[in-house]
Write a protein that holds these residues in place. Structure first.
Motif, PDB file in Angstrom:
ATOM      1  N   GLU A  91      44.412  37.698  27.979  1.00  0.00           N
ATOM      2  CA  GLU A  91      44.187  36.808  29.388  1.00  0.00           C
ATOM      3  C   GLU A  91      43.986  35.253  29.074  1.00  0.00           C
ATOM      4  O   GLU A  91      43.264  35.258  27.955  1.00  0.00           O
ATOM      5  CB  GLU A  91      42.806  37.662  29.843  1.00  0.00           C
ATOM      6  N   ILE A  92      44.575  34.584  29.927  1.00  0.00           N
ATOM      7  CA  ILE A  92      44.446  33.060  29.616  1.00  0.00           C
ATOM      8  C   ILE A  92      43.510  32.856  30.900  1.00  0.00           C
ATOM      9  O   ILE A  92      42.292  32.455  30.539  1.00  0.00           O
ATOM     10  CB  ILE A  92      45.928  32.548  29.716  1.00  0.00           C
ATOM     11  N   GLU A  93      43.932  32.357  31.821  1.00  0.00           N
ATOM     12  CA  GLU A  93      43.341  31.740  32.998  1.00  0.00           C
ATOM     13  C   GLU A  93      43.010  32.722  34.180  1.00  0.00           C
ATOM     14  O   GLU A  93      41.874  32.847  34.697  1.00  0.00           O
ATOM     15  CB  GLU A  93      43.844  30.440  33.445  1.00  0.00           C
ATOM     16  N   ASN A  94      44.060  33.348  34.545  1.00  0.00           N
ATOM     17  CA  ASN A  94      43.874  34.173  35.633  1.00  0.00           C
ATOM     18  C   ASN A  94      43.368  35.447  35.234  1.00  0.00           C
ATOM     19  O   ASN A  94      43.652  36.208  33.974  1.00  0.00           O
ATOM     20  CB  ASN A  94      45.463  34.556  36.104  1.00  0.00           C
ATOM     21  N   SER A  95      42.285  36.202  36.218  1.00  0.00           N
ATOM     22  CA  SER A  95      41.867  37.426  35.636  1.00  0.00           C
ATOM     23  C   SER A  95      42.899  38.543  35.609  1.00  0.00           C
ATOM     24  O   SER A  95      43.494  38.863  36.494  1.00  0.00           O
ATOM     25  CB  SER A  95      40.831  37.528  36.473  1.00  0.00           C
ATOM     26  N   LEU A  96      42.612  39.350  34.714  1.00  0.00           N
ATOM     27  CA  LEU A  96      43.358  40.716  34.621  1.00  0.00           C
ATOM     28  C   LEU A  96      42.452  41.854  34.873  1.00  0.00           C
ATOM     29  O   LEU A  96      42.780  42.991  34.442  1.00  0.00           O
ATOM     30  CB  LEU A  96      43.833  40.934  33.034  1.00  0.00           C
ATOM     31  N   GLN A  97      41.269  41.701  35.365  1.00  0.00           N
ATOM     32  CA  GLN A  97      40.400  42.618  35.628  1.00  0.00           C
ATOM     33  C   GLN A  97      40.971  44.057  36.552  1.00  0.00           C
ATOM     34  O   GLN A  97      40.735  44.895  36.158  1.00  0.00           O
ATOM     35  CB  GLN A  97      39.140  42.064  36.464  1.00  0.00           C
ATOM     36  N   GLU A  98      41.861  43.642  37.262  1.00  0.00           N
ATOM     37  CA  GLU A  98      42.502  44.709  38.109  1.00  0.00           C
ATOM     38  C   GLU A  98      43.159  45.551  37.095  1.00  0.00           C
ATOM     39  O   GLU A  98      43.212  46.734  37.298  1.00  0.00           O
ATOM     40  CB  GLU A  98      43.657  44.125  39.157  1.00  0.00           C
ATOM     41  N   TYR A  99      43.847  45.165  36.183  1.00  0.00           N
ATOM     42  CA  TYR A  99      44.691  46.023  35.116  1.00  0.00           C
ATOM     43  C   TYR A  99      43.455  46.614  34.171  1.00  0.00           C
ATOM     44  O   TYR A  99      43.757  47.655  33.615  1.00  0.00           O
ATOM     45  CB  TYR A  99      45.786  45.403  34.532  1.00  0.00           C
ATOM     46  N   VAL A 100      42.551  45.886  33.754  1.00  0.00           N
ATOM     47  CA  VAL A 100      41.599  46.337  32.851  1.00  0.00           C
ATOM     48  C   VAL A 100      40.856  47.501  33.480  1.00  0.00           C
ATOM     49  O   VAL A 100      40.613  48.429  32.659  1.00  0.00           O
ATOM     50  CB  VAL A 100      40.334  45.091  32.748  1.00  0.00           C
ATOM     51  N   ASN A 101      40.621  47.478  34.645  1.00  0.00           N
ATOM     52  CA  ASN A 101      39.979  48.916  35.355  1.00  0.00           C
ATOM     53  C   ASN A 101      40.877  50.060  35.246  1.00  0.00           C
ATOM     54  O   ASN A 101      40.478  51.265  35.317  1.00  0.00           O
ATOM     55  CB  ASN A 101      39.683  48.525  36.851  1.00  0.00           C
ATOM     56  N   THR A 102      42.172  49.904  34.988  1.00  0.00           N
ATOM     57  CA  THR A 102      42.897  51.243  34.696  1.00  0.00           C
ATOM     58  C   THR A 102      42.939  51.684  33.364  1.00  0.00           C
ATOM     59  O   THR A 102      43.600  52.769  33.074  1.00  0.00           O
ATOM     60  CB  THR A 102      44.482  50.837  34.977  1.00  0.00           C
ATOM     61  N   GLY A 103      42.344  50.962  32.272  1.00  0.00           N
ATOM     62  CA  GLY A 103      42.492  51.539  30.925  1.00  0.00           C
ATOM     63  C   GLY A 103      41.149  52.143  30.628  1.00  0.00           C
ATOM     64  O   GLY A 103      40.098  52.494  31.396  1.00  0.00           O
ATOM     65  N   ILE A 104      40.962  52.379  29.376  1.00  0.00           N
ATOM     66  CA  ILE A 104      39.973  52.922  28.629  1.00  0.00           C
ATOM     67  C   ILE A 104      39.036  51.771  28.021  1.00  0.00           C
ATOM     68  O   ILE A 104      39.536  51.063  27.281  1.00  0.00           O
ATOM     69  CB  ILE A 104      40.077  53.779  27.553  1.00  0.00           C
ATOM     70  N   PRO A 105      37.780  51.678  28.393  1.00  0.00           N
ATOM     71  CA  PRO A 105      36.856  50.385  27.918  1.00  0.00           C
ATOM     72  C   PRO A 105      36.700  50.790  26.560  1.00  0.00           C
ATOM     73  O   PRO A 105      36.371  51.850  25.930  1.00  0.00           O
ATOM     74  CB  PRO A 105      35.637  50.669  28.709  1.00  0.00           C
ATOM     75  N   LEU A 106      36.974  49.499  25.737  1.00  0.00           N
ATOM     76  CA  LEU A 106      36.525  49.619  24.303  1.00  0.00           C
ATOM     77  C   LEU A 106      35.575  48.443  23.994  1.00  0.00           C
ATOM     78  O   LEU A 106      34.564  48.636  23.301  1.00  0.00           O
ATOM     79  CB  LEU A 106      37.944  49.180  23.512  1.00  0.00           C
ATOM     80  N   ASP A 107      35.769  47.147  24.585  1.00  0.00           N
ATOM     81  CA  ASP A 107      34.879  45.998  24.242  1.00  0.00           C
ATOM     82  C   ASP A 107      34.648  46.137  22.619  1.00  0.00           C
ATOM     83  O   ASP A 107      33.402  45.929  22.098  1.00  0.00           O
ATOM     84  CB  ASP A 107      33.524  46.398  24.720  1.00  0.00           C
TER      85      ASP A 107
END
Length: 285
Positions: A138-154
């Protein structure tokens, strides 16, 4: 005197407004061409140019019947085009909506040399063994829409973890890793597939997903081909193929590090200027 009067009229406020109007229209046309580049809409624009050329020709020559038919085609064709090219229209609106001019980035990615080093080590290992991988940053534009489709790791970024995620036949290997800040935000995320007819036929789903994400955001995506082991990068709707480690590092630094250094330098100058005026104000008191 007459020449001076005409020159004054030319430099009038109304002339300036007209020049700004023309410049804005050309800028919008330029941005529109950037958005539709590599999509089916390119052929649509070519067809519209032909139809408009026929209409102008029919109007100038006096072919009233042909001119009437072209007018009907244009009037009813607009509705049909909205239906047929709904994905392209949606993509264009998403592109505008995700522009940094409108949005304020909450999770700003601030990559470092260490982050780039870990990514290069991981891609080199996977490329040598032909382990397919898809890593989006991720650079400037948020990728949260695609983050929500995956498995959270953090999780903290390391080349060992990236390699382990993409080992074949493991639960997380299918999909994309998304990096936000210094963290691996998610794995197995789904990215939008590009429908561009310009993509070479030998490129598979990973490349189409990476190009698709670059069409709707400013994210940088690294692809390792499972078939050939070749490493590629997509960014701003551009594809850089068959990269060696030196070229990969150069692109990552140009996109991730140098831009941040420029912004940090600008912010430092602003802070220094603020401190200067503040110190001056304190002295005056």
């Amino acid at each position: 005197m007459l020449l001076m009067f005409e020159w004054t009229n030319f430099l009038s406020w109304q002339t300036l407004i007209q020049c700004i109007d023309i410049a804005v229209v050309w800028f919008l046309i330029y941005k529109l061409l950037q958005i539709i580049r590599g999509t089916r809409a390119v052929h649509l624009v070519q067809g519209l140019i032909v139809v408009l050329a026929i209409k102008v020709f029919a109007y100038m020559i006096g072919l009233n019947t042909l001119d009437y038919i072209i007018n009907m085609i244009i009037q009813w064709g607009i509705i049909g085009l909205i239906v047929v090219f709904q994905p392209e229209i949606r993509r264009g609106l998403e592109h505008i909506g995700r522009s940094t001019f409108w949005t304020r980035q909450i999770h700003r990615n601030n990559p470092s040399k260490q982050l780039i080093s870990e990514i290069i080590k991981a891609t080199a290992y996977m490329a040598k063994r032909r382990i397919g991988a898809l890593i989006s940053i991720e650079i400037e534009n948020s990728l949260q829409e695609y983050v929500n489709t995956g498995i959270p790791l953090d999780a903290d970024i390391s080349n060992q973890l990236l390699i382990n995620i993409f080992i074949p036949n493991t639960p997380l290997h299918d999909g994309a890793v998304i990096i936000q800040g210094y963290k691996i935000s998610t794995a197995a995320s789904y990215l939008p597939l590009s429908e561009s007819p310009l993509i070479p036929k030998e490129l598979g789903t990973r490349h189409r997903a990476a190009i698709g994400l670059s069409e709707v955001s400013d994210a940088l995506t690294i692809i390792v081909s499972e078939e050939t082991g070749a490493v590629s990068i997509t960014h701003h709707n551009r594809l850089f193929r068959d990269l060696n480690e030196e070229r990969l590092e150069s692109i990552l630094e140009d996109v991730l590090v140098h831009e941040d250094e420029k912004k940090d330098s600008s912010m430092k100058s602003i802070r220094e200027l603020f401190e200067y005026f503040k110190a001056g104000g304190d002295k005056n008191e």
